[in-house]
Design a protein around this motif. Sequence first.
Motif, short mmCIF file in Angstrom:
data_model
loop_
_atom_site.label_atom_id
_atom_site.label_comp_id
_atom_site.label_asym_id
_atom_site.label_seq_id
_atom_site.Cartn_x
_atom_site.Cartn_y
_atom_site.Cartn_z
N VAL A 28 3.27 3.33 22.86
CA VAL A 28 1.92 2.98 24.37
C VAL A 28 1.59 1.74 23.45
O VAL A 28 1.36 0.80 24.45
CB VAL A 28 1.59 3.91 24.10
N ASP A 29 1.41 1.59 22.21
CA ASP A 29 0.45 0.21 21.37
C ASP A 29 1.73 -0.36 20.98
O ASP A 29 2.61 0.43 20.19
CB ASP A 29 -0.74 0.42 20.71
N GLY A 30 1.25 -1.33 20.46
CA GLY A 30 2.14 -2.42 19.07
C GLY A 30 3.28 -2.74 19.94
O GLY A 30 3.55 -3.10 21.51
N LEU A 31 4.48 -2.77 19.25
CA LEU A 31 6.16 -3.43 19.82
C LEU A 31 6.55 -2.47 21.07
O LEU A 31 7.17 -0.57 19.97
CB LEU A 31 6.59 -3.53 19.13
N PRO A 32 7.24 -2.74 21.92
CA PRO A 32 7.31 -1.65 23.51
C PRO A 32 8.82 -1.05 22.66
O PRO A 32 10.09 -2.15 22.59
CB PRO A 32 7.38 -2.68 24.25
N SER A 33 8.68 0.48 22.74
CA SER A 33 9.50 0.95 21.78
C SER A 33 9.98 2.25 23.05
O SER A 33 8.81 2.80 22.91
CB SER A 33 9.88 1.11 20.63
N LYS A 34 11.06 2.58 22.28
CA LYS A 34 11.74 3.95 23.15
C LYS A 34 12.76 4.98 22.48
O LYS A 34 13.98 3.92 22.17
CB LYS A 34 12.05 4.32 24.61
N ALA A 35 12.94 5.85 22.14
CA ALA A 35 13.45 6.39 21.62
C ALA A 35 14.22 7.81 22.23
O ALA A 35 13.46 8.41 22.91
CB ALA A 35 13.49 7.16 20.11
N ARG A 36 15.23 8.57 21.98
CA ARG A 36 15.95 9.69 23.06
C ARG A 36 16.31 10.54 21.33
O ARG A 36 17.61 9.61 20.84
CB ARG A 36 16.24 9.23 24.34
N VAL A 37 16.42 11.04 20.57
CA VAL A 37 16.73 11.95 19.48
C VAL A 37 16.68 14.22 19.85
O VAL A 37 16.49 14.61 21.15
CB VAL A 37 16.26 12.05 18.74
N SER A 38 17.85 14.47 19.29
CA SER A 38 17.66 16.02 19.96
C SER A 38 16.80 16.79 18.33
O SER A 38 17.30 17.90 18.39
CB SER A 38 19.35 15.66 19.81
N SER A 39 16.56 16.02 17.68
CA SER A 39 15.95 17.33 16.59
C SER A 39 14.49 16.68 16.09
O SER A 39 13.92 15.74 16.15
CB SER A 39 17.29 17.44 15.38
N LEU A 40 13.71 17.30 15.76
CA LEU A 40 12.20 17.17 15.12
C LEU A 40 12.44 16.20 13.90
O LEU A 40 11.91 14.79 13.94
CB LEU A 40 11.48 18.30 13.97
N GLU A 41 13.87 16.36 12.80
CA GLU A 41 14.42 15.32 11.95
C GLU A 41 14.72 14.16 11.91
O GLU A 41 13.67 12.50 11.74
CB GLU A 41 15.13 15.66 11.07
N ALA A 42 14.71 14.41 13.44
CA ALA A 42 15.40 12.87 13.86
C ALA A 42 14.62 11.11 14.42
O ALA A 42 13.95 10.97 14.03
CB ALA A 42 16.62 12.72 14.99
N ALA A 43 13.30 12.76 15.00
CA ALA A 43 11.64 11.55 15.66
C ALA A 43 11.19 11.65 14.67
O ALA A 43 10.51 10.19 14.33
CB ALA A 43 11.32 13.15 16.71
N ASN A 44 11.04 12.42 13.44
CA ASN A 44 10.66 12.00 12.66
C ASN A 44 10.35 10.67 11.44
O ASN A 44 9.35 9.32 11.23
CB ASN A 44 10.64 13.14 11.47
N LYS A 45 12.66 10.59 12.04
CA LYS A 45 12.62 9.05 11.32
C LYS A 45 12.09 7.86 12.05
O LYS A 45 11.75 6.98 11.43
CB LYS A 45 14.16 8.91 11.12
N VAL A 46 12.38 8.64 13.58
CA VAL A 46 11.85 7.20 14.60
C VAL A 46 10.06 6.82 14.31
O VAL A 46 10.43 5.31 14.20
CB VAL A 46 11.80 7.85 16.09
N LEU A 47 9.85 7.53 14.15
CA LEU A 47 7.80 7.20 14.26
C LEU A 47 8.11 7.07 12.39
O LEU A 47 6.97 5.79 12.57
CB LEU A 47 7.09 9.10 14.14
N ASP A 48 9.22 7.66 11.56
CA ASP A 48 8.35 6.78 10.13
C ASP A 48 8.61 5.08 10.41
O ASP A 48 7.67 4.86 9.61
CB ASP A 48 9.16 8.09 9.07
#
Length: 136
Positions: A28-48
Motif C-alpha cells: 500500500v505504501d512505497g513502491l506499488p507491488s502485488k504478489a500472489r503466492v501459495s505458501s507462507l515461506e514464499a510470502a515471507n520471501k516477498v515481504l523480506d
Amino acid sequence: MNTAKLDDNMESDATEKVDIARILIQRVDGLPSKARVSSLEAANKVLDDWSDCAPDTGYDQCDFQIVFEDGFRYQGHYLLNKSTKRVSLARHVRKHLMALAKRADAEDADTDDKPISLIGADIAESAKIVLDQYNI
C-alpha cells in the motif's frame, strides 16, 4: 476388517489441518507491488524483498489476504521495516489470531470489516478454531 487400523486412520485425519490455497499481498505504501503466492515461506520471501525498499525510519504497509483450501479467509496488514531481522507472516497472523480469540463477544457487533470469515459463533470463537484447525 482390521478396526485398529481404521481407528488409526480416523485419528490422523482428525489432526490434519486445513492448508493454504493462496496468499495475496499488496504493498500500500512505497513502491506499488502485488504478489500472489501459495505458501507462507514464499510470502515471507516477498515481504523480506520488499522490506529492502522500506524507508530507513518508519514503515511501509502491506495488505494481505490468506485463502485456505476450504474457502476460509484471513486478511490483515503487515508493516514493512528495514530493520526487521526475520520476516514471519505466520508469527504475525498467529499473534493477531490469539488477540482476536481473547476479544469480548460484544466487540463483534459493531465491526463490519472483519479480519476473518466467521466459522464460529463470533470472531473470538472463529479465531480459536483457526488456531486449532488451520495450518498457519
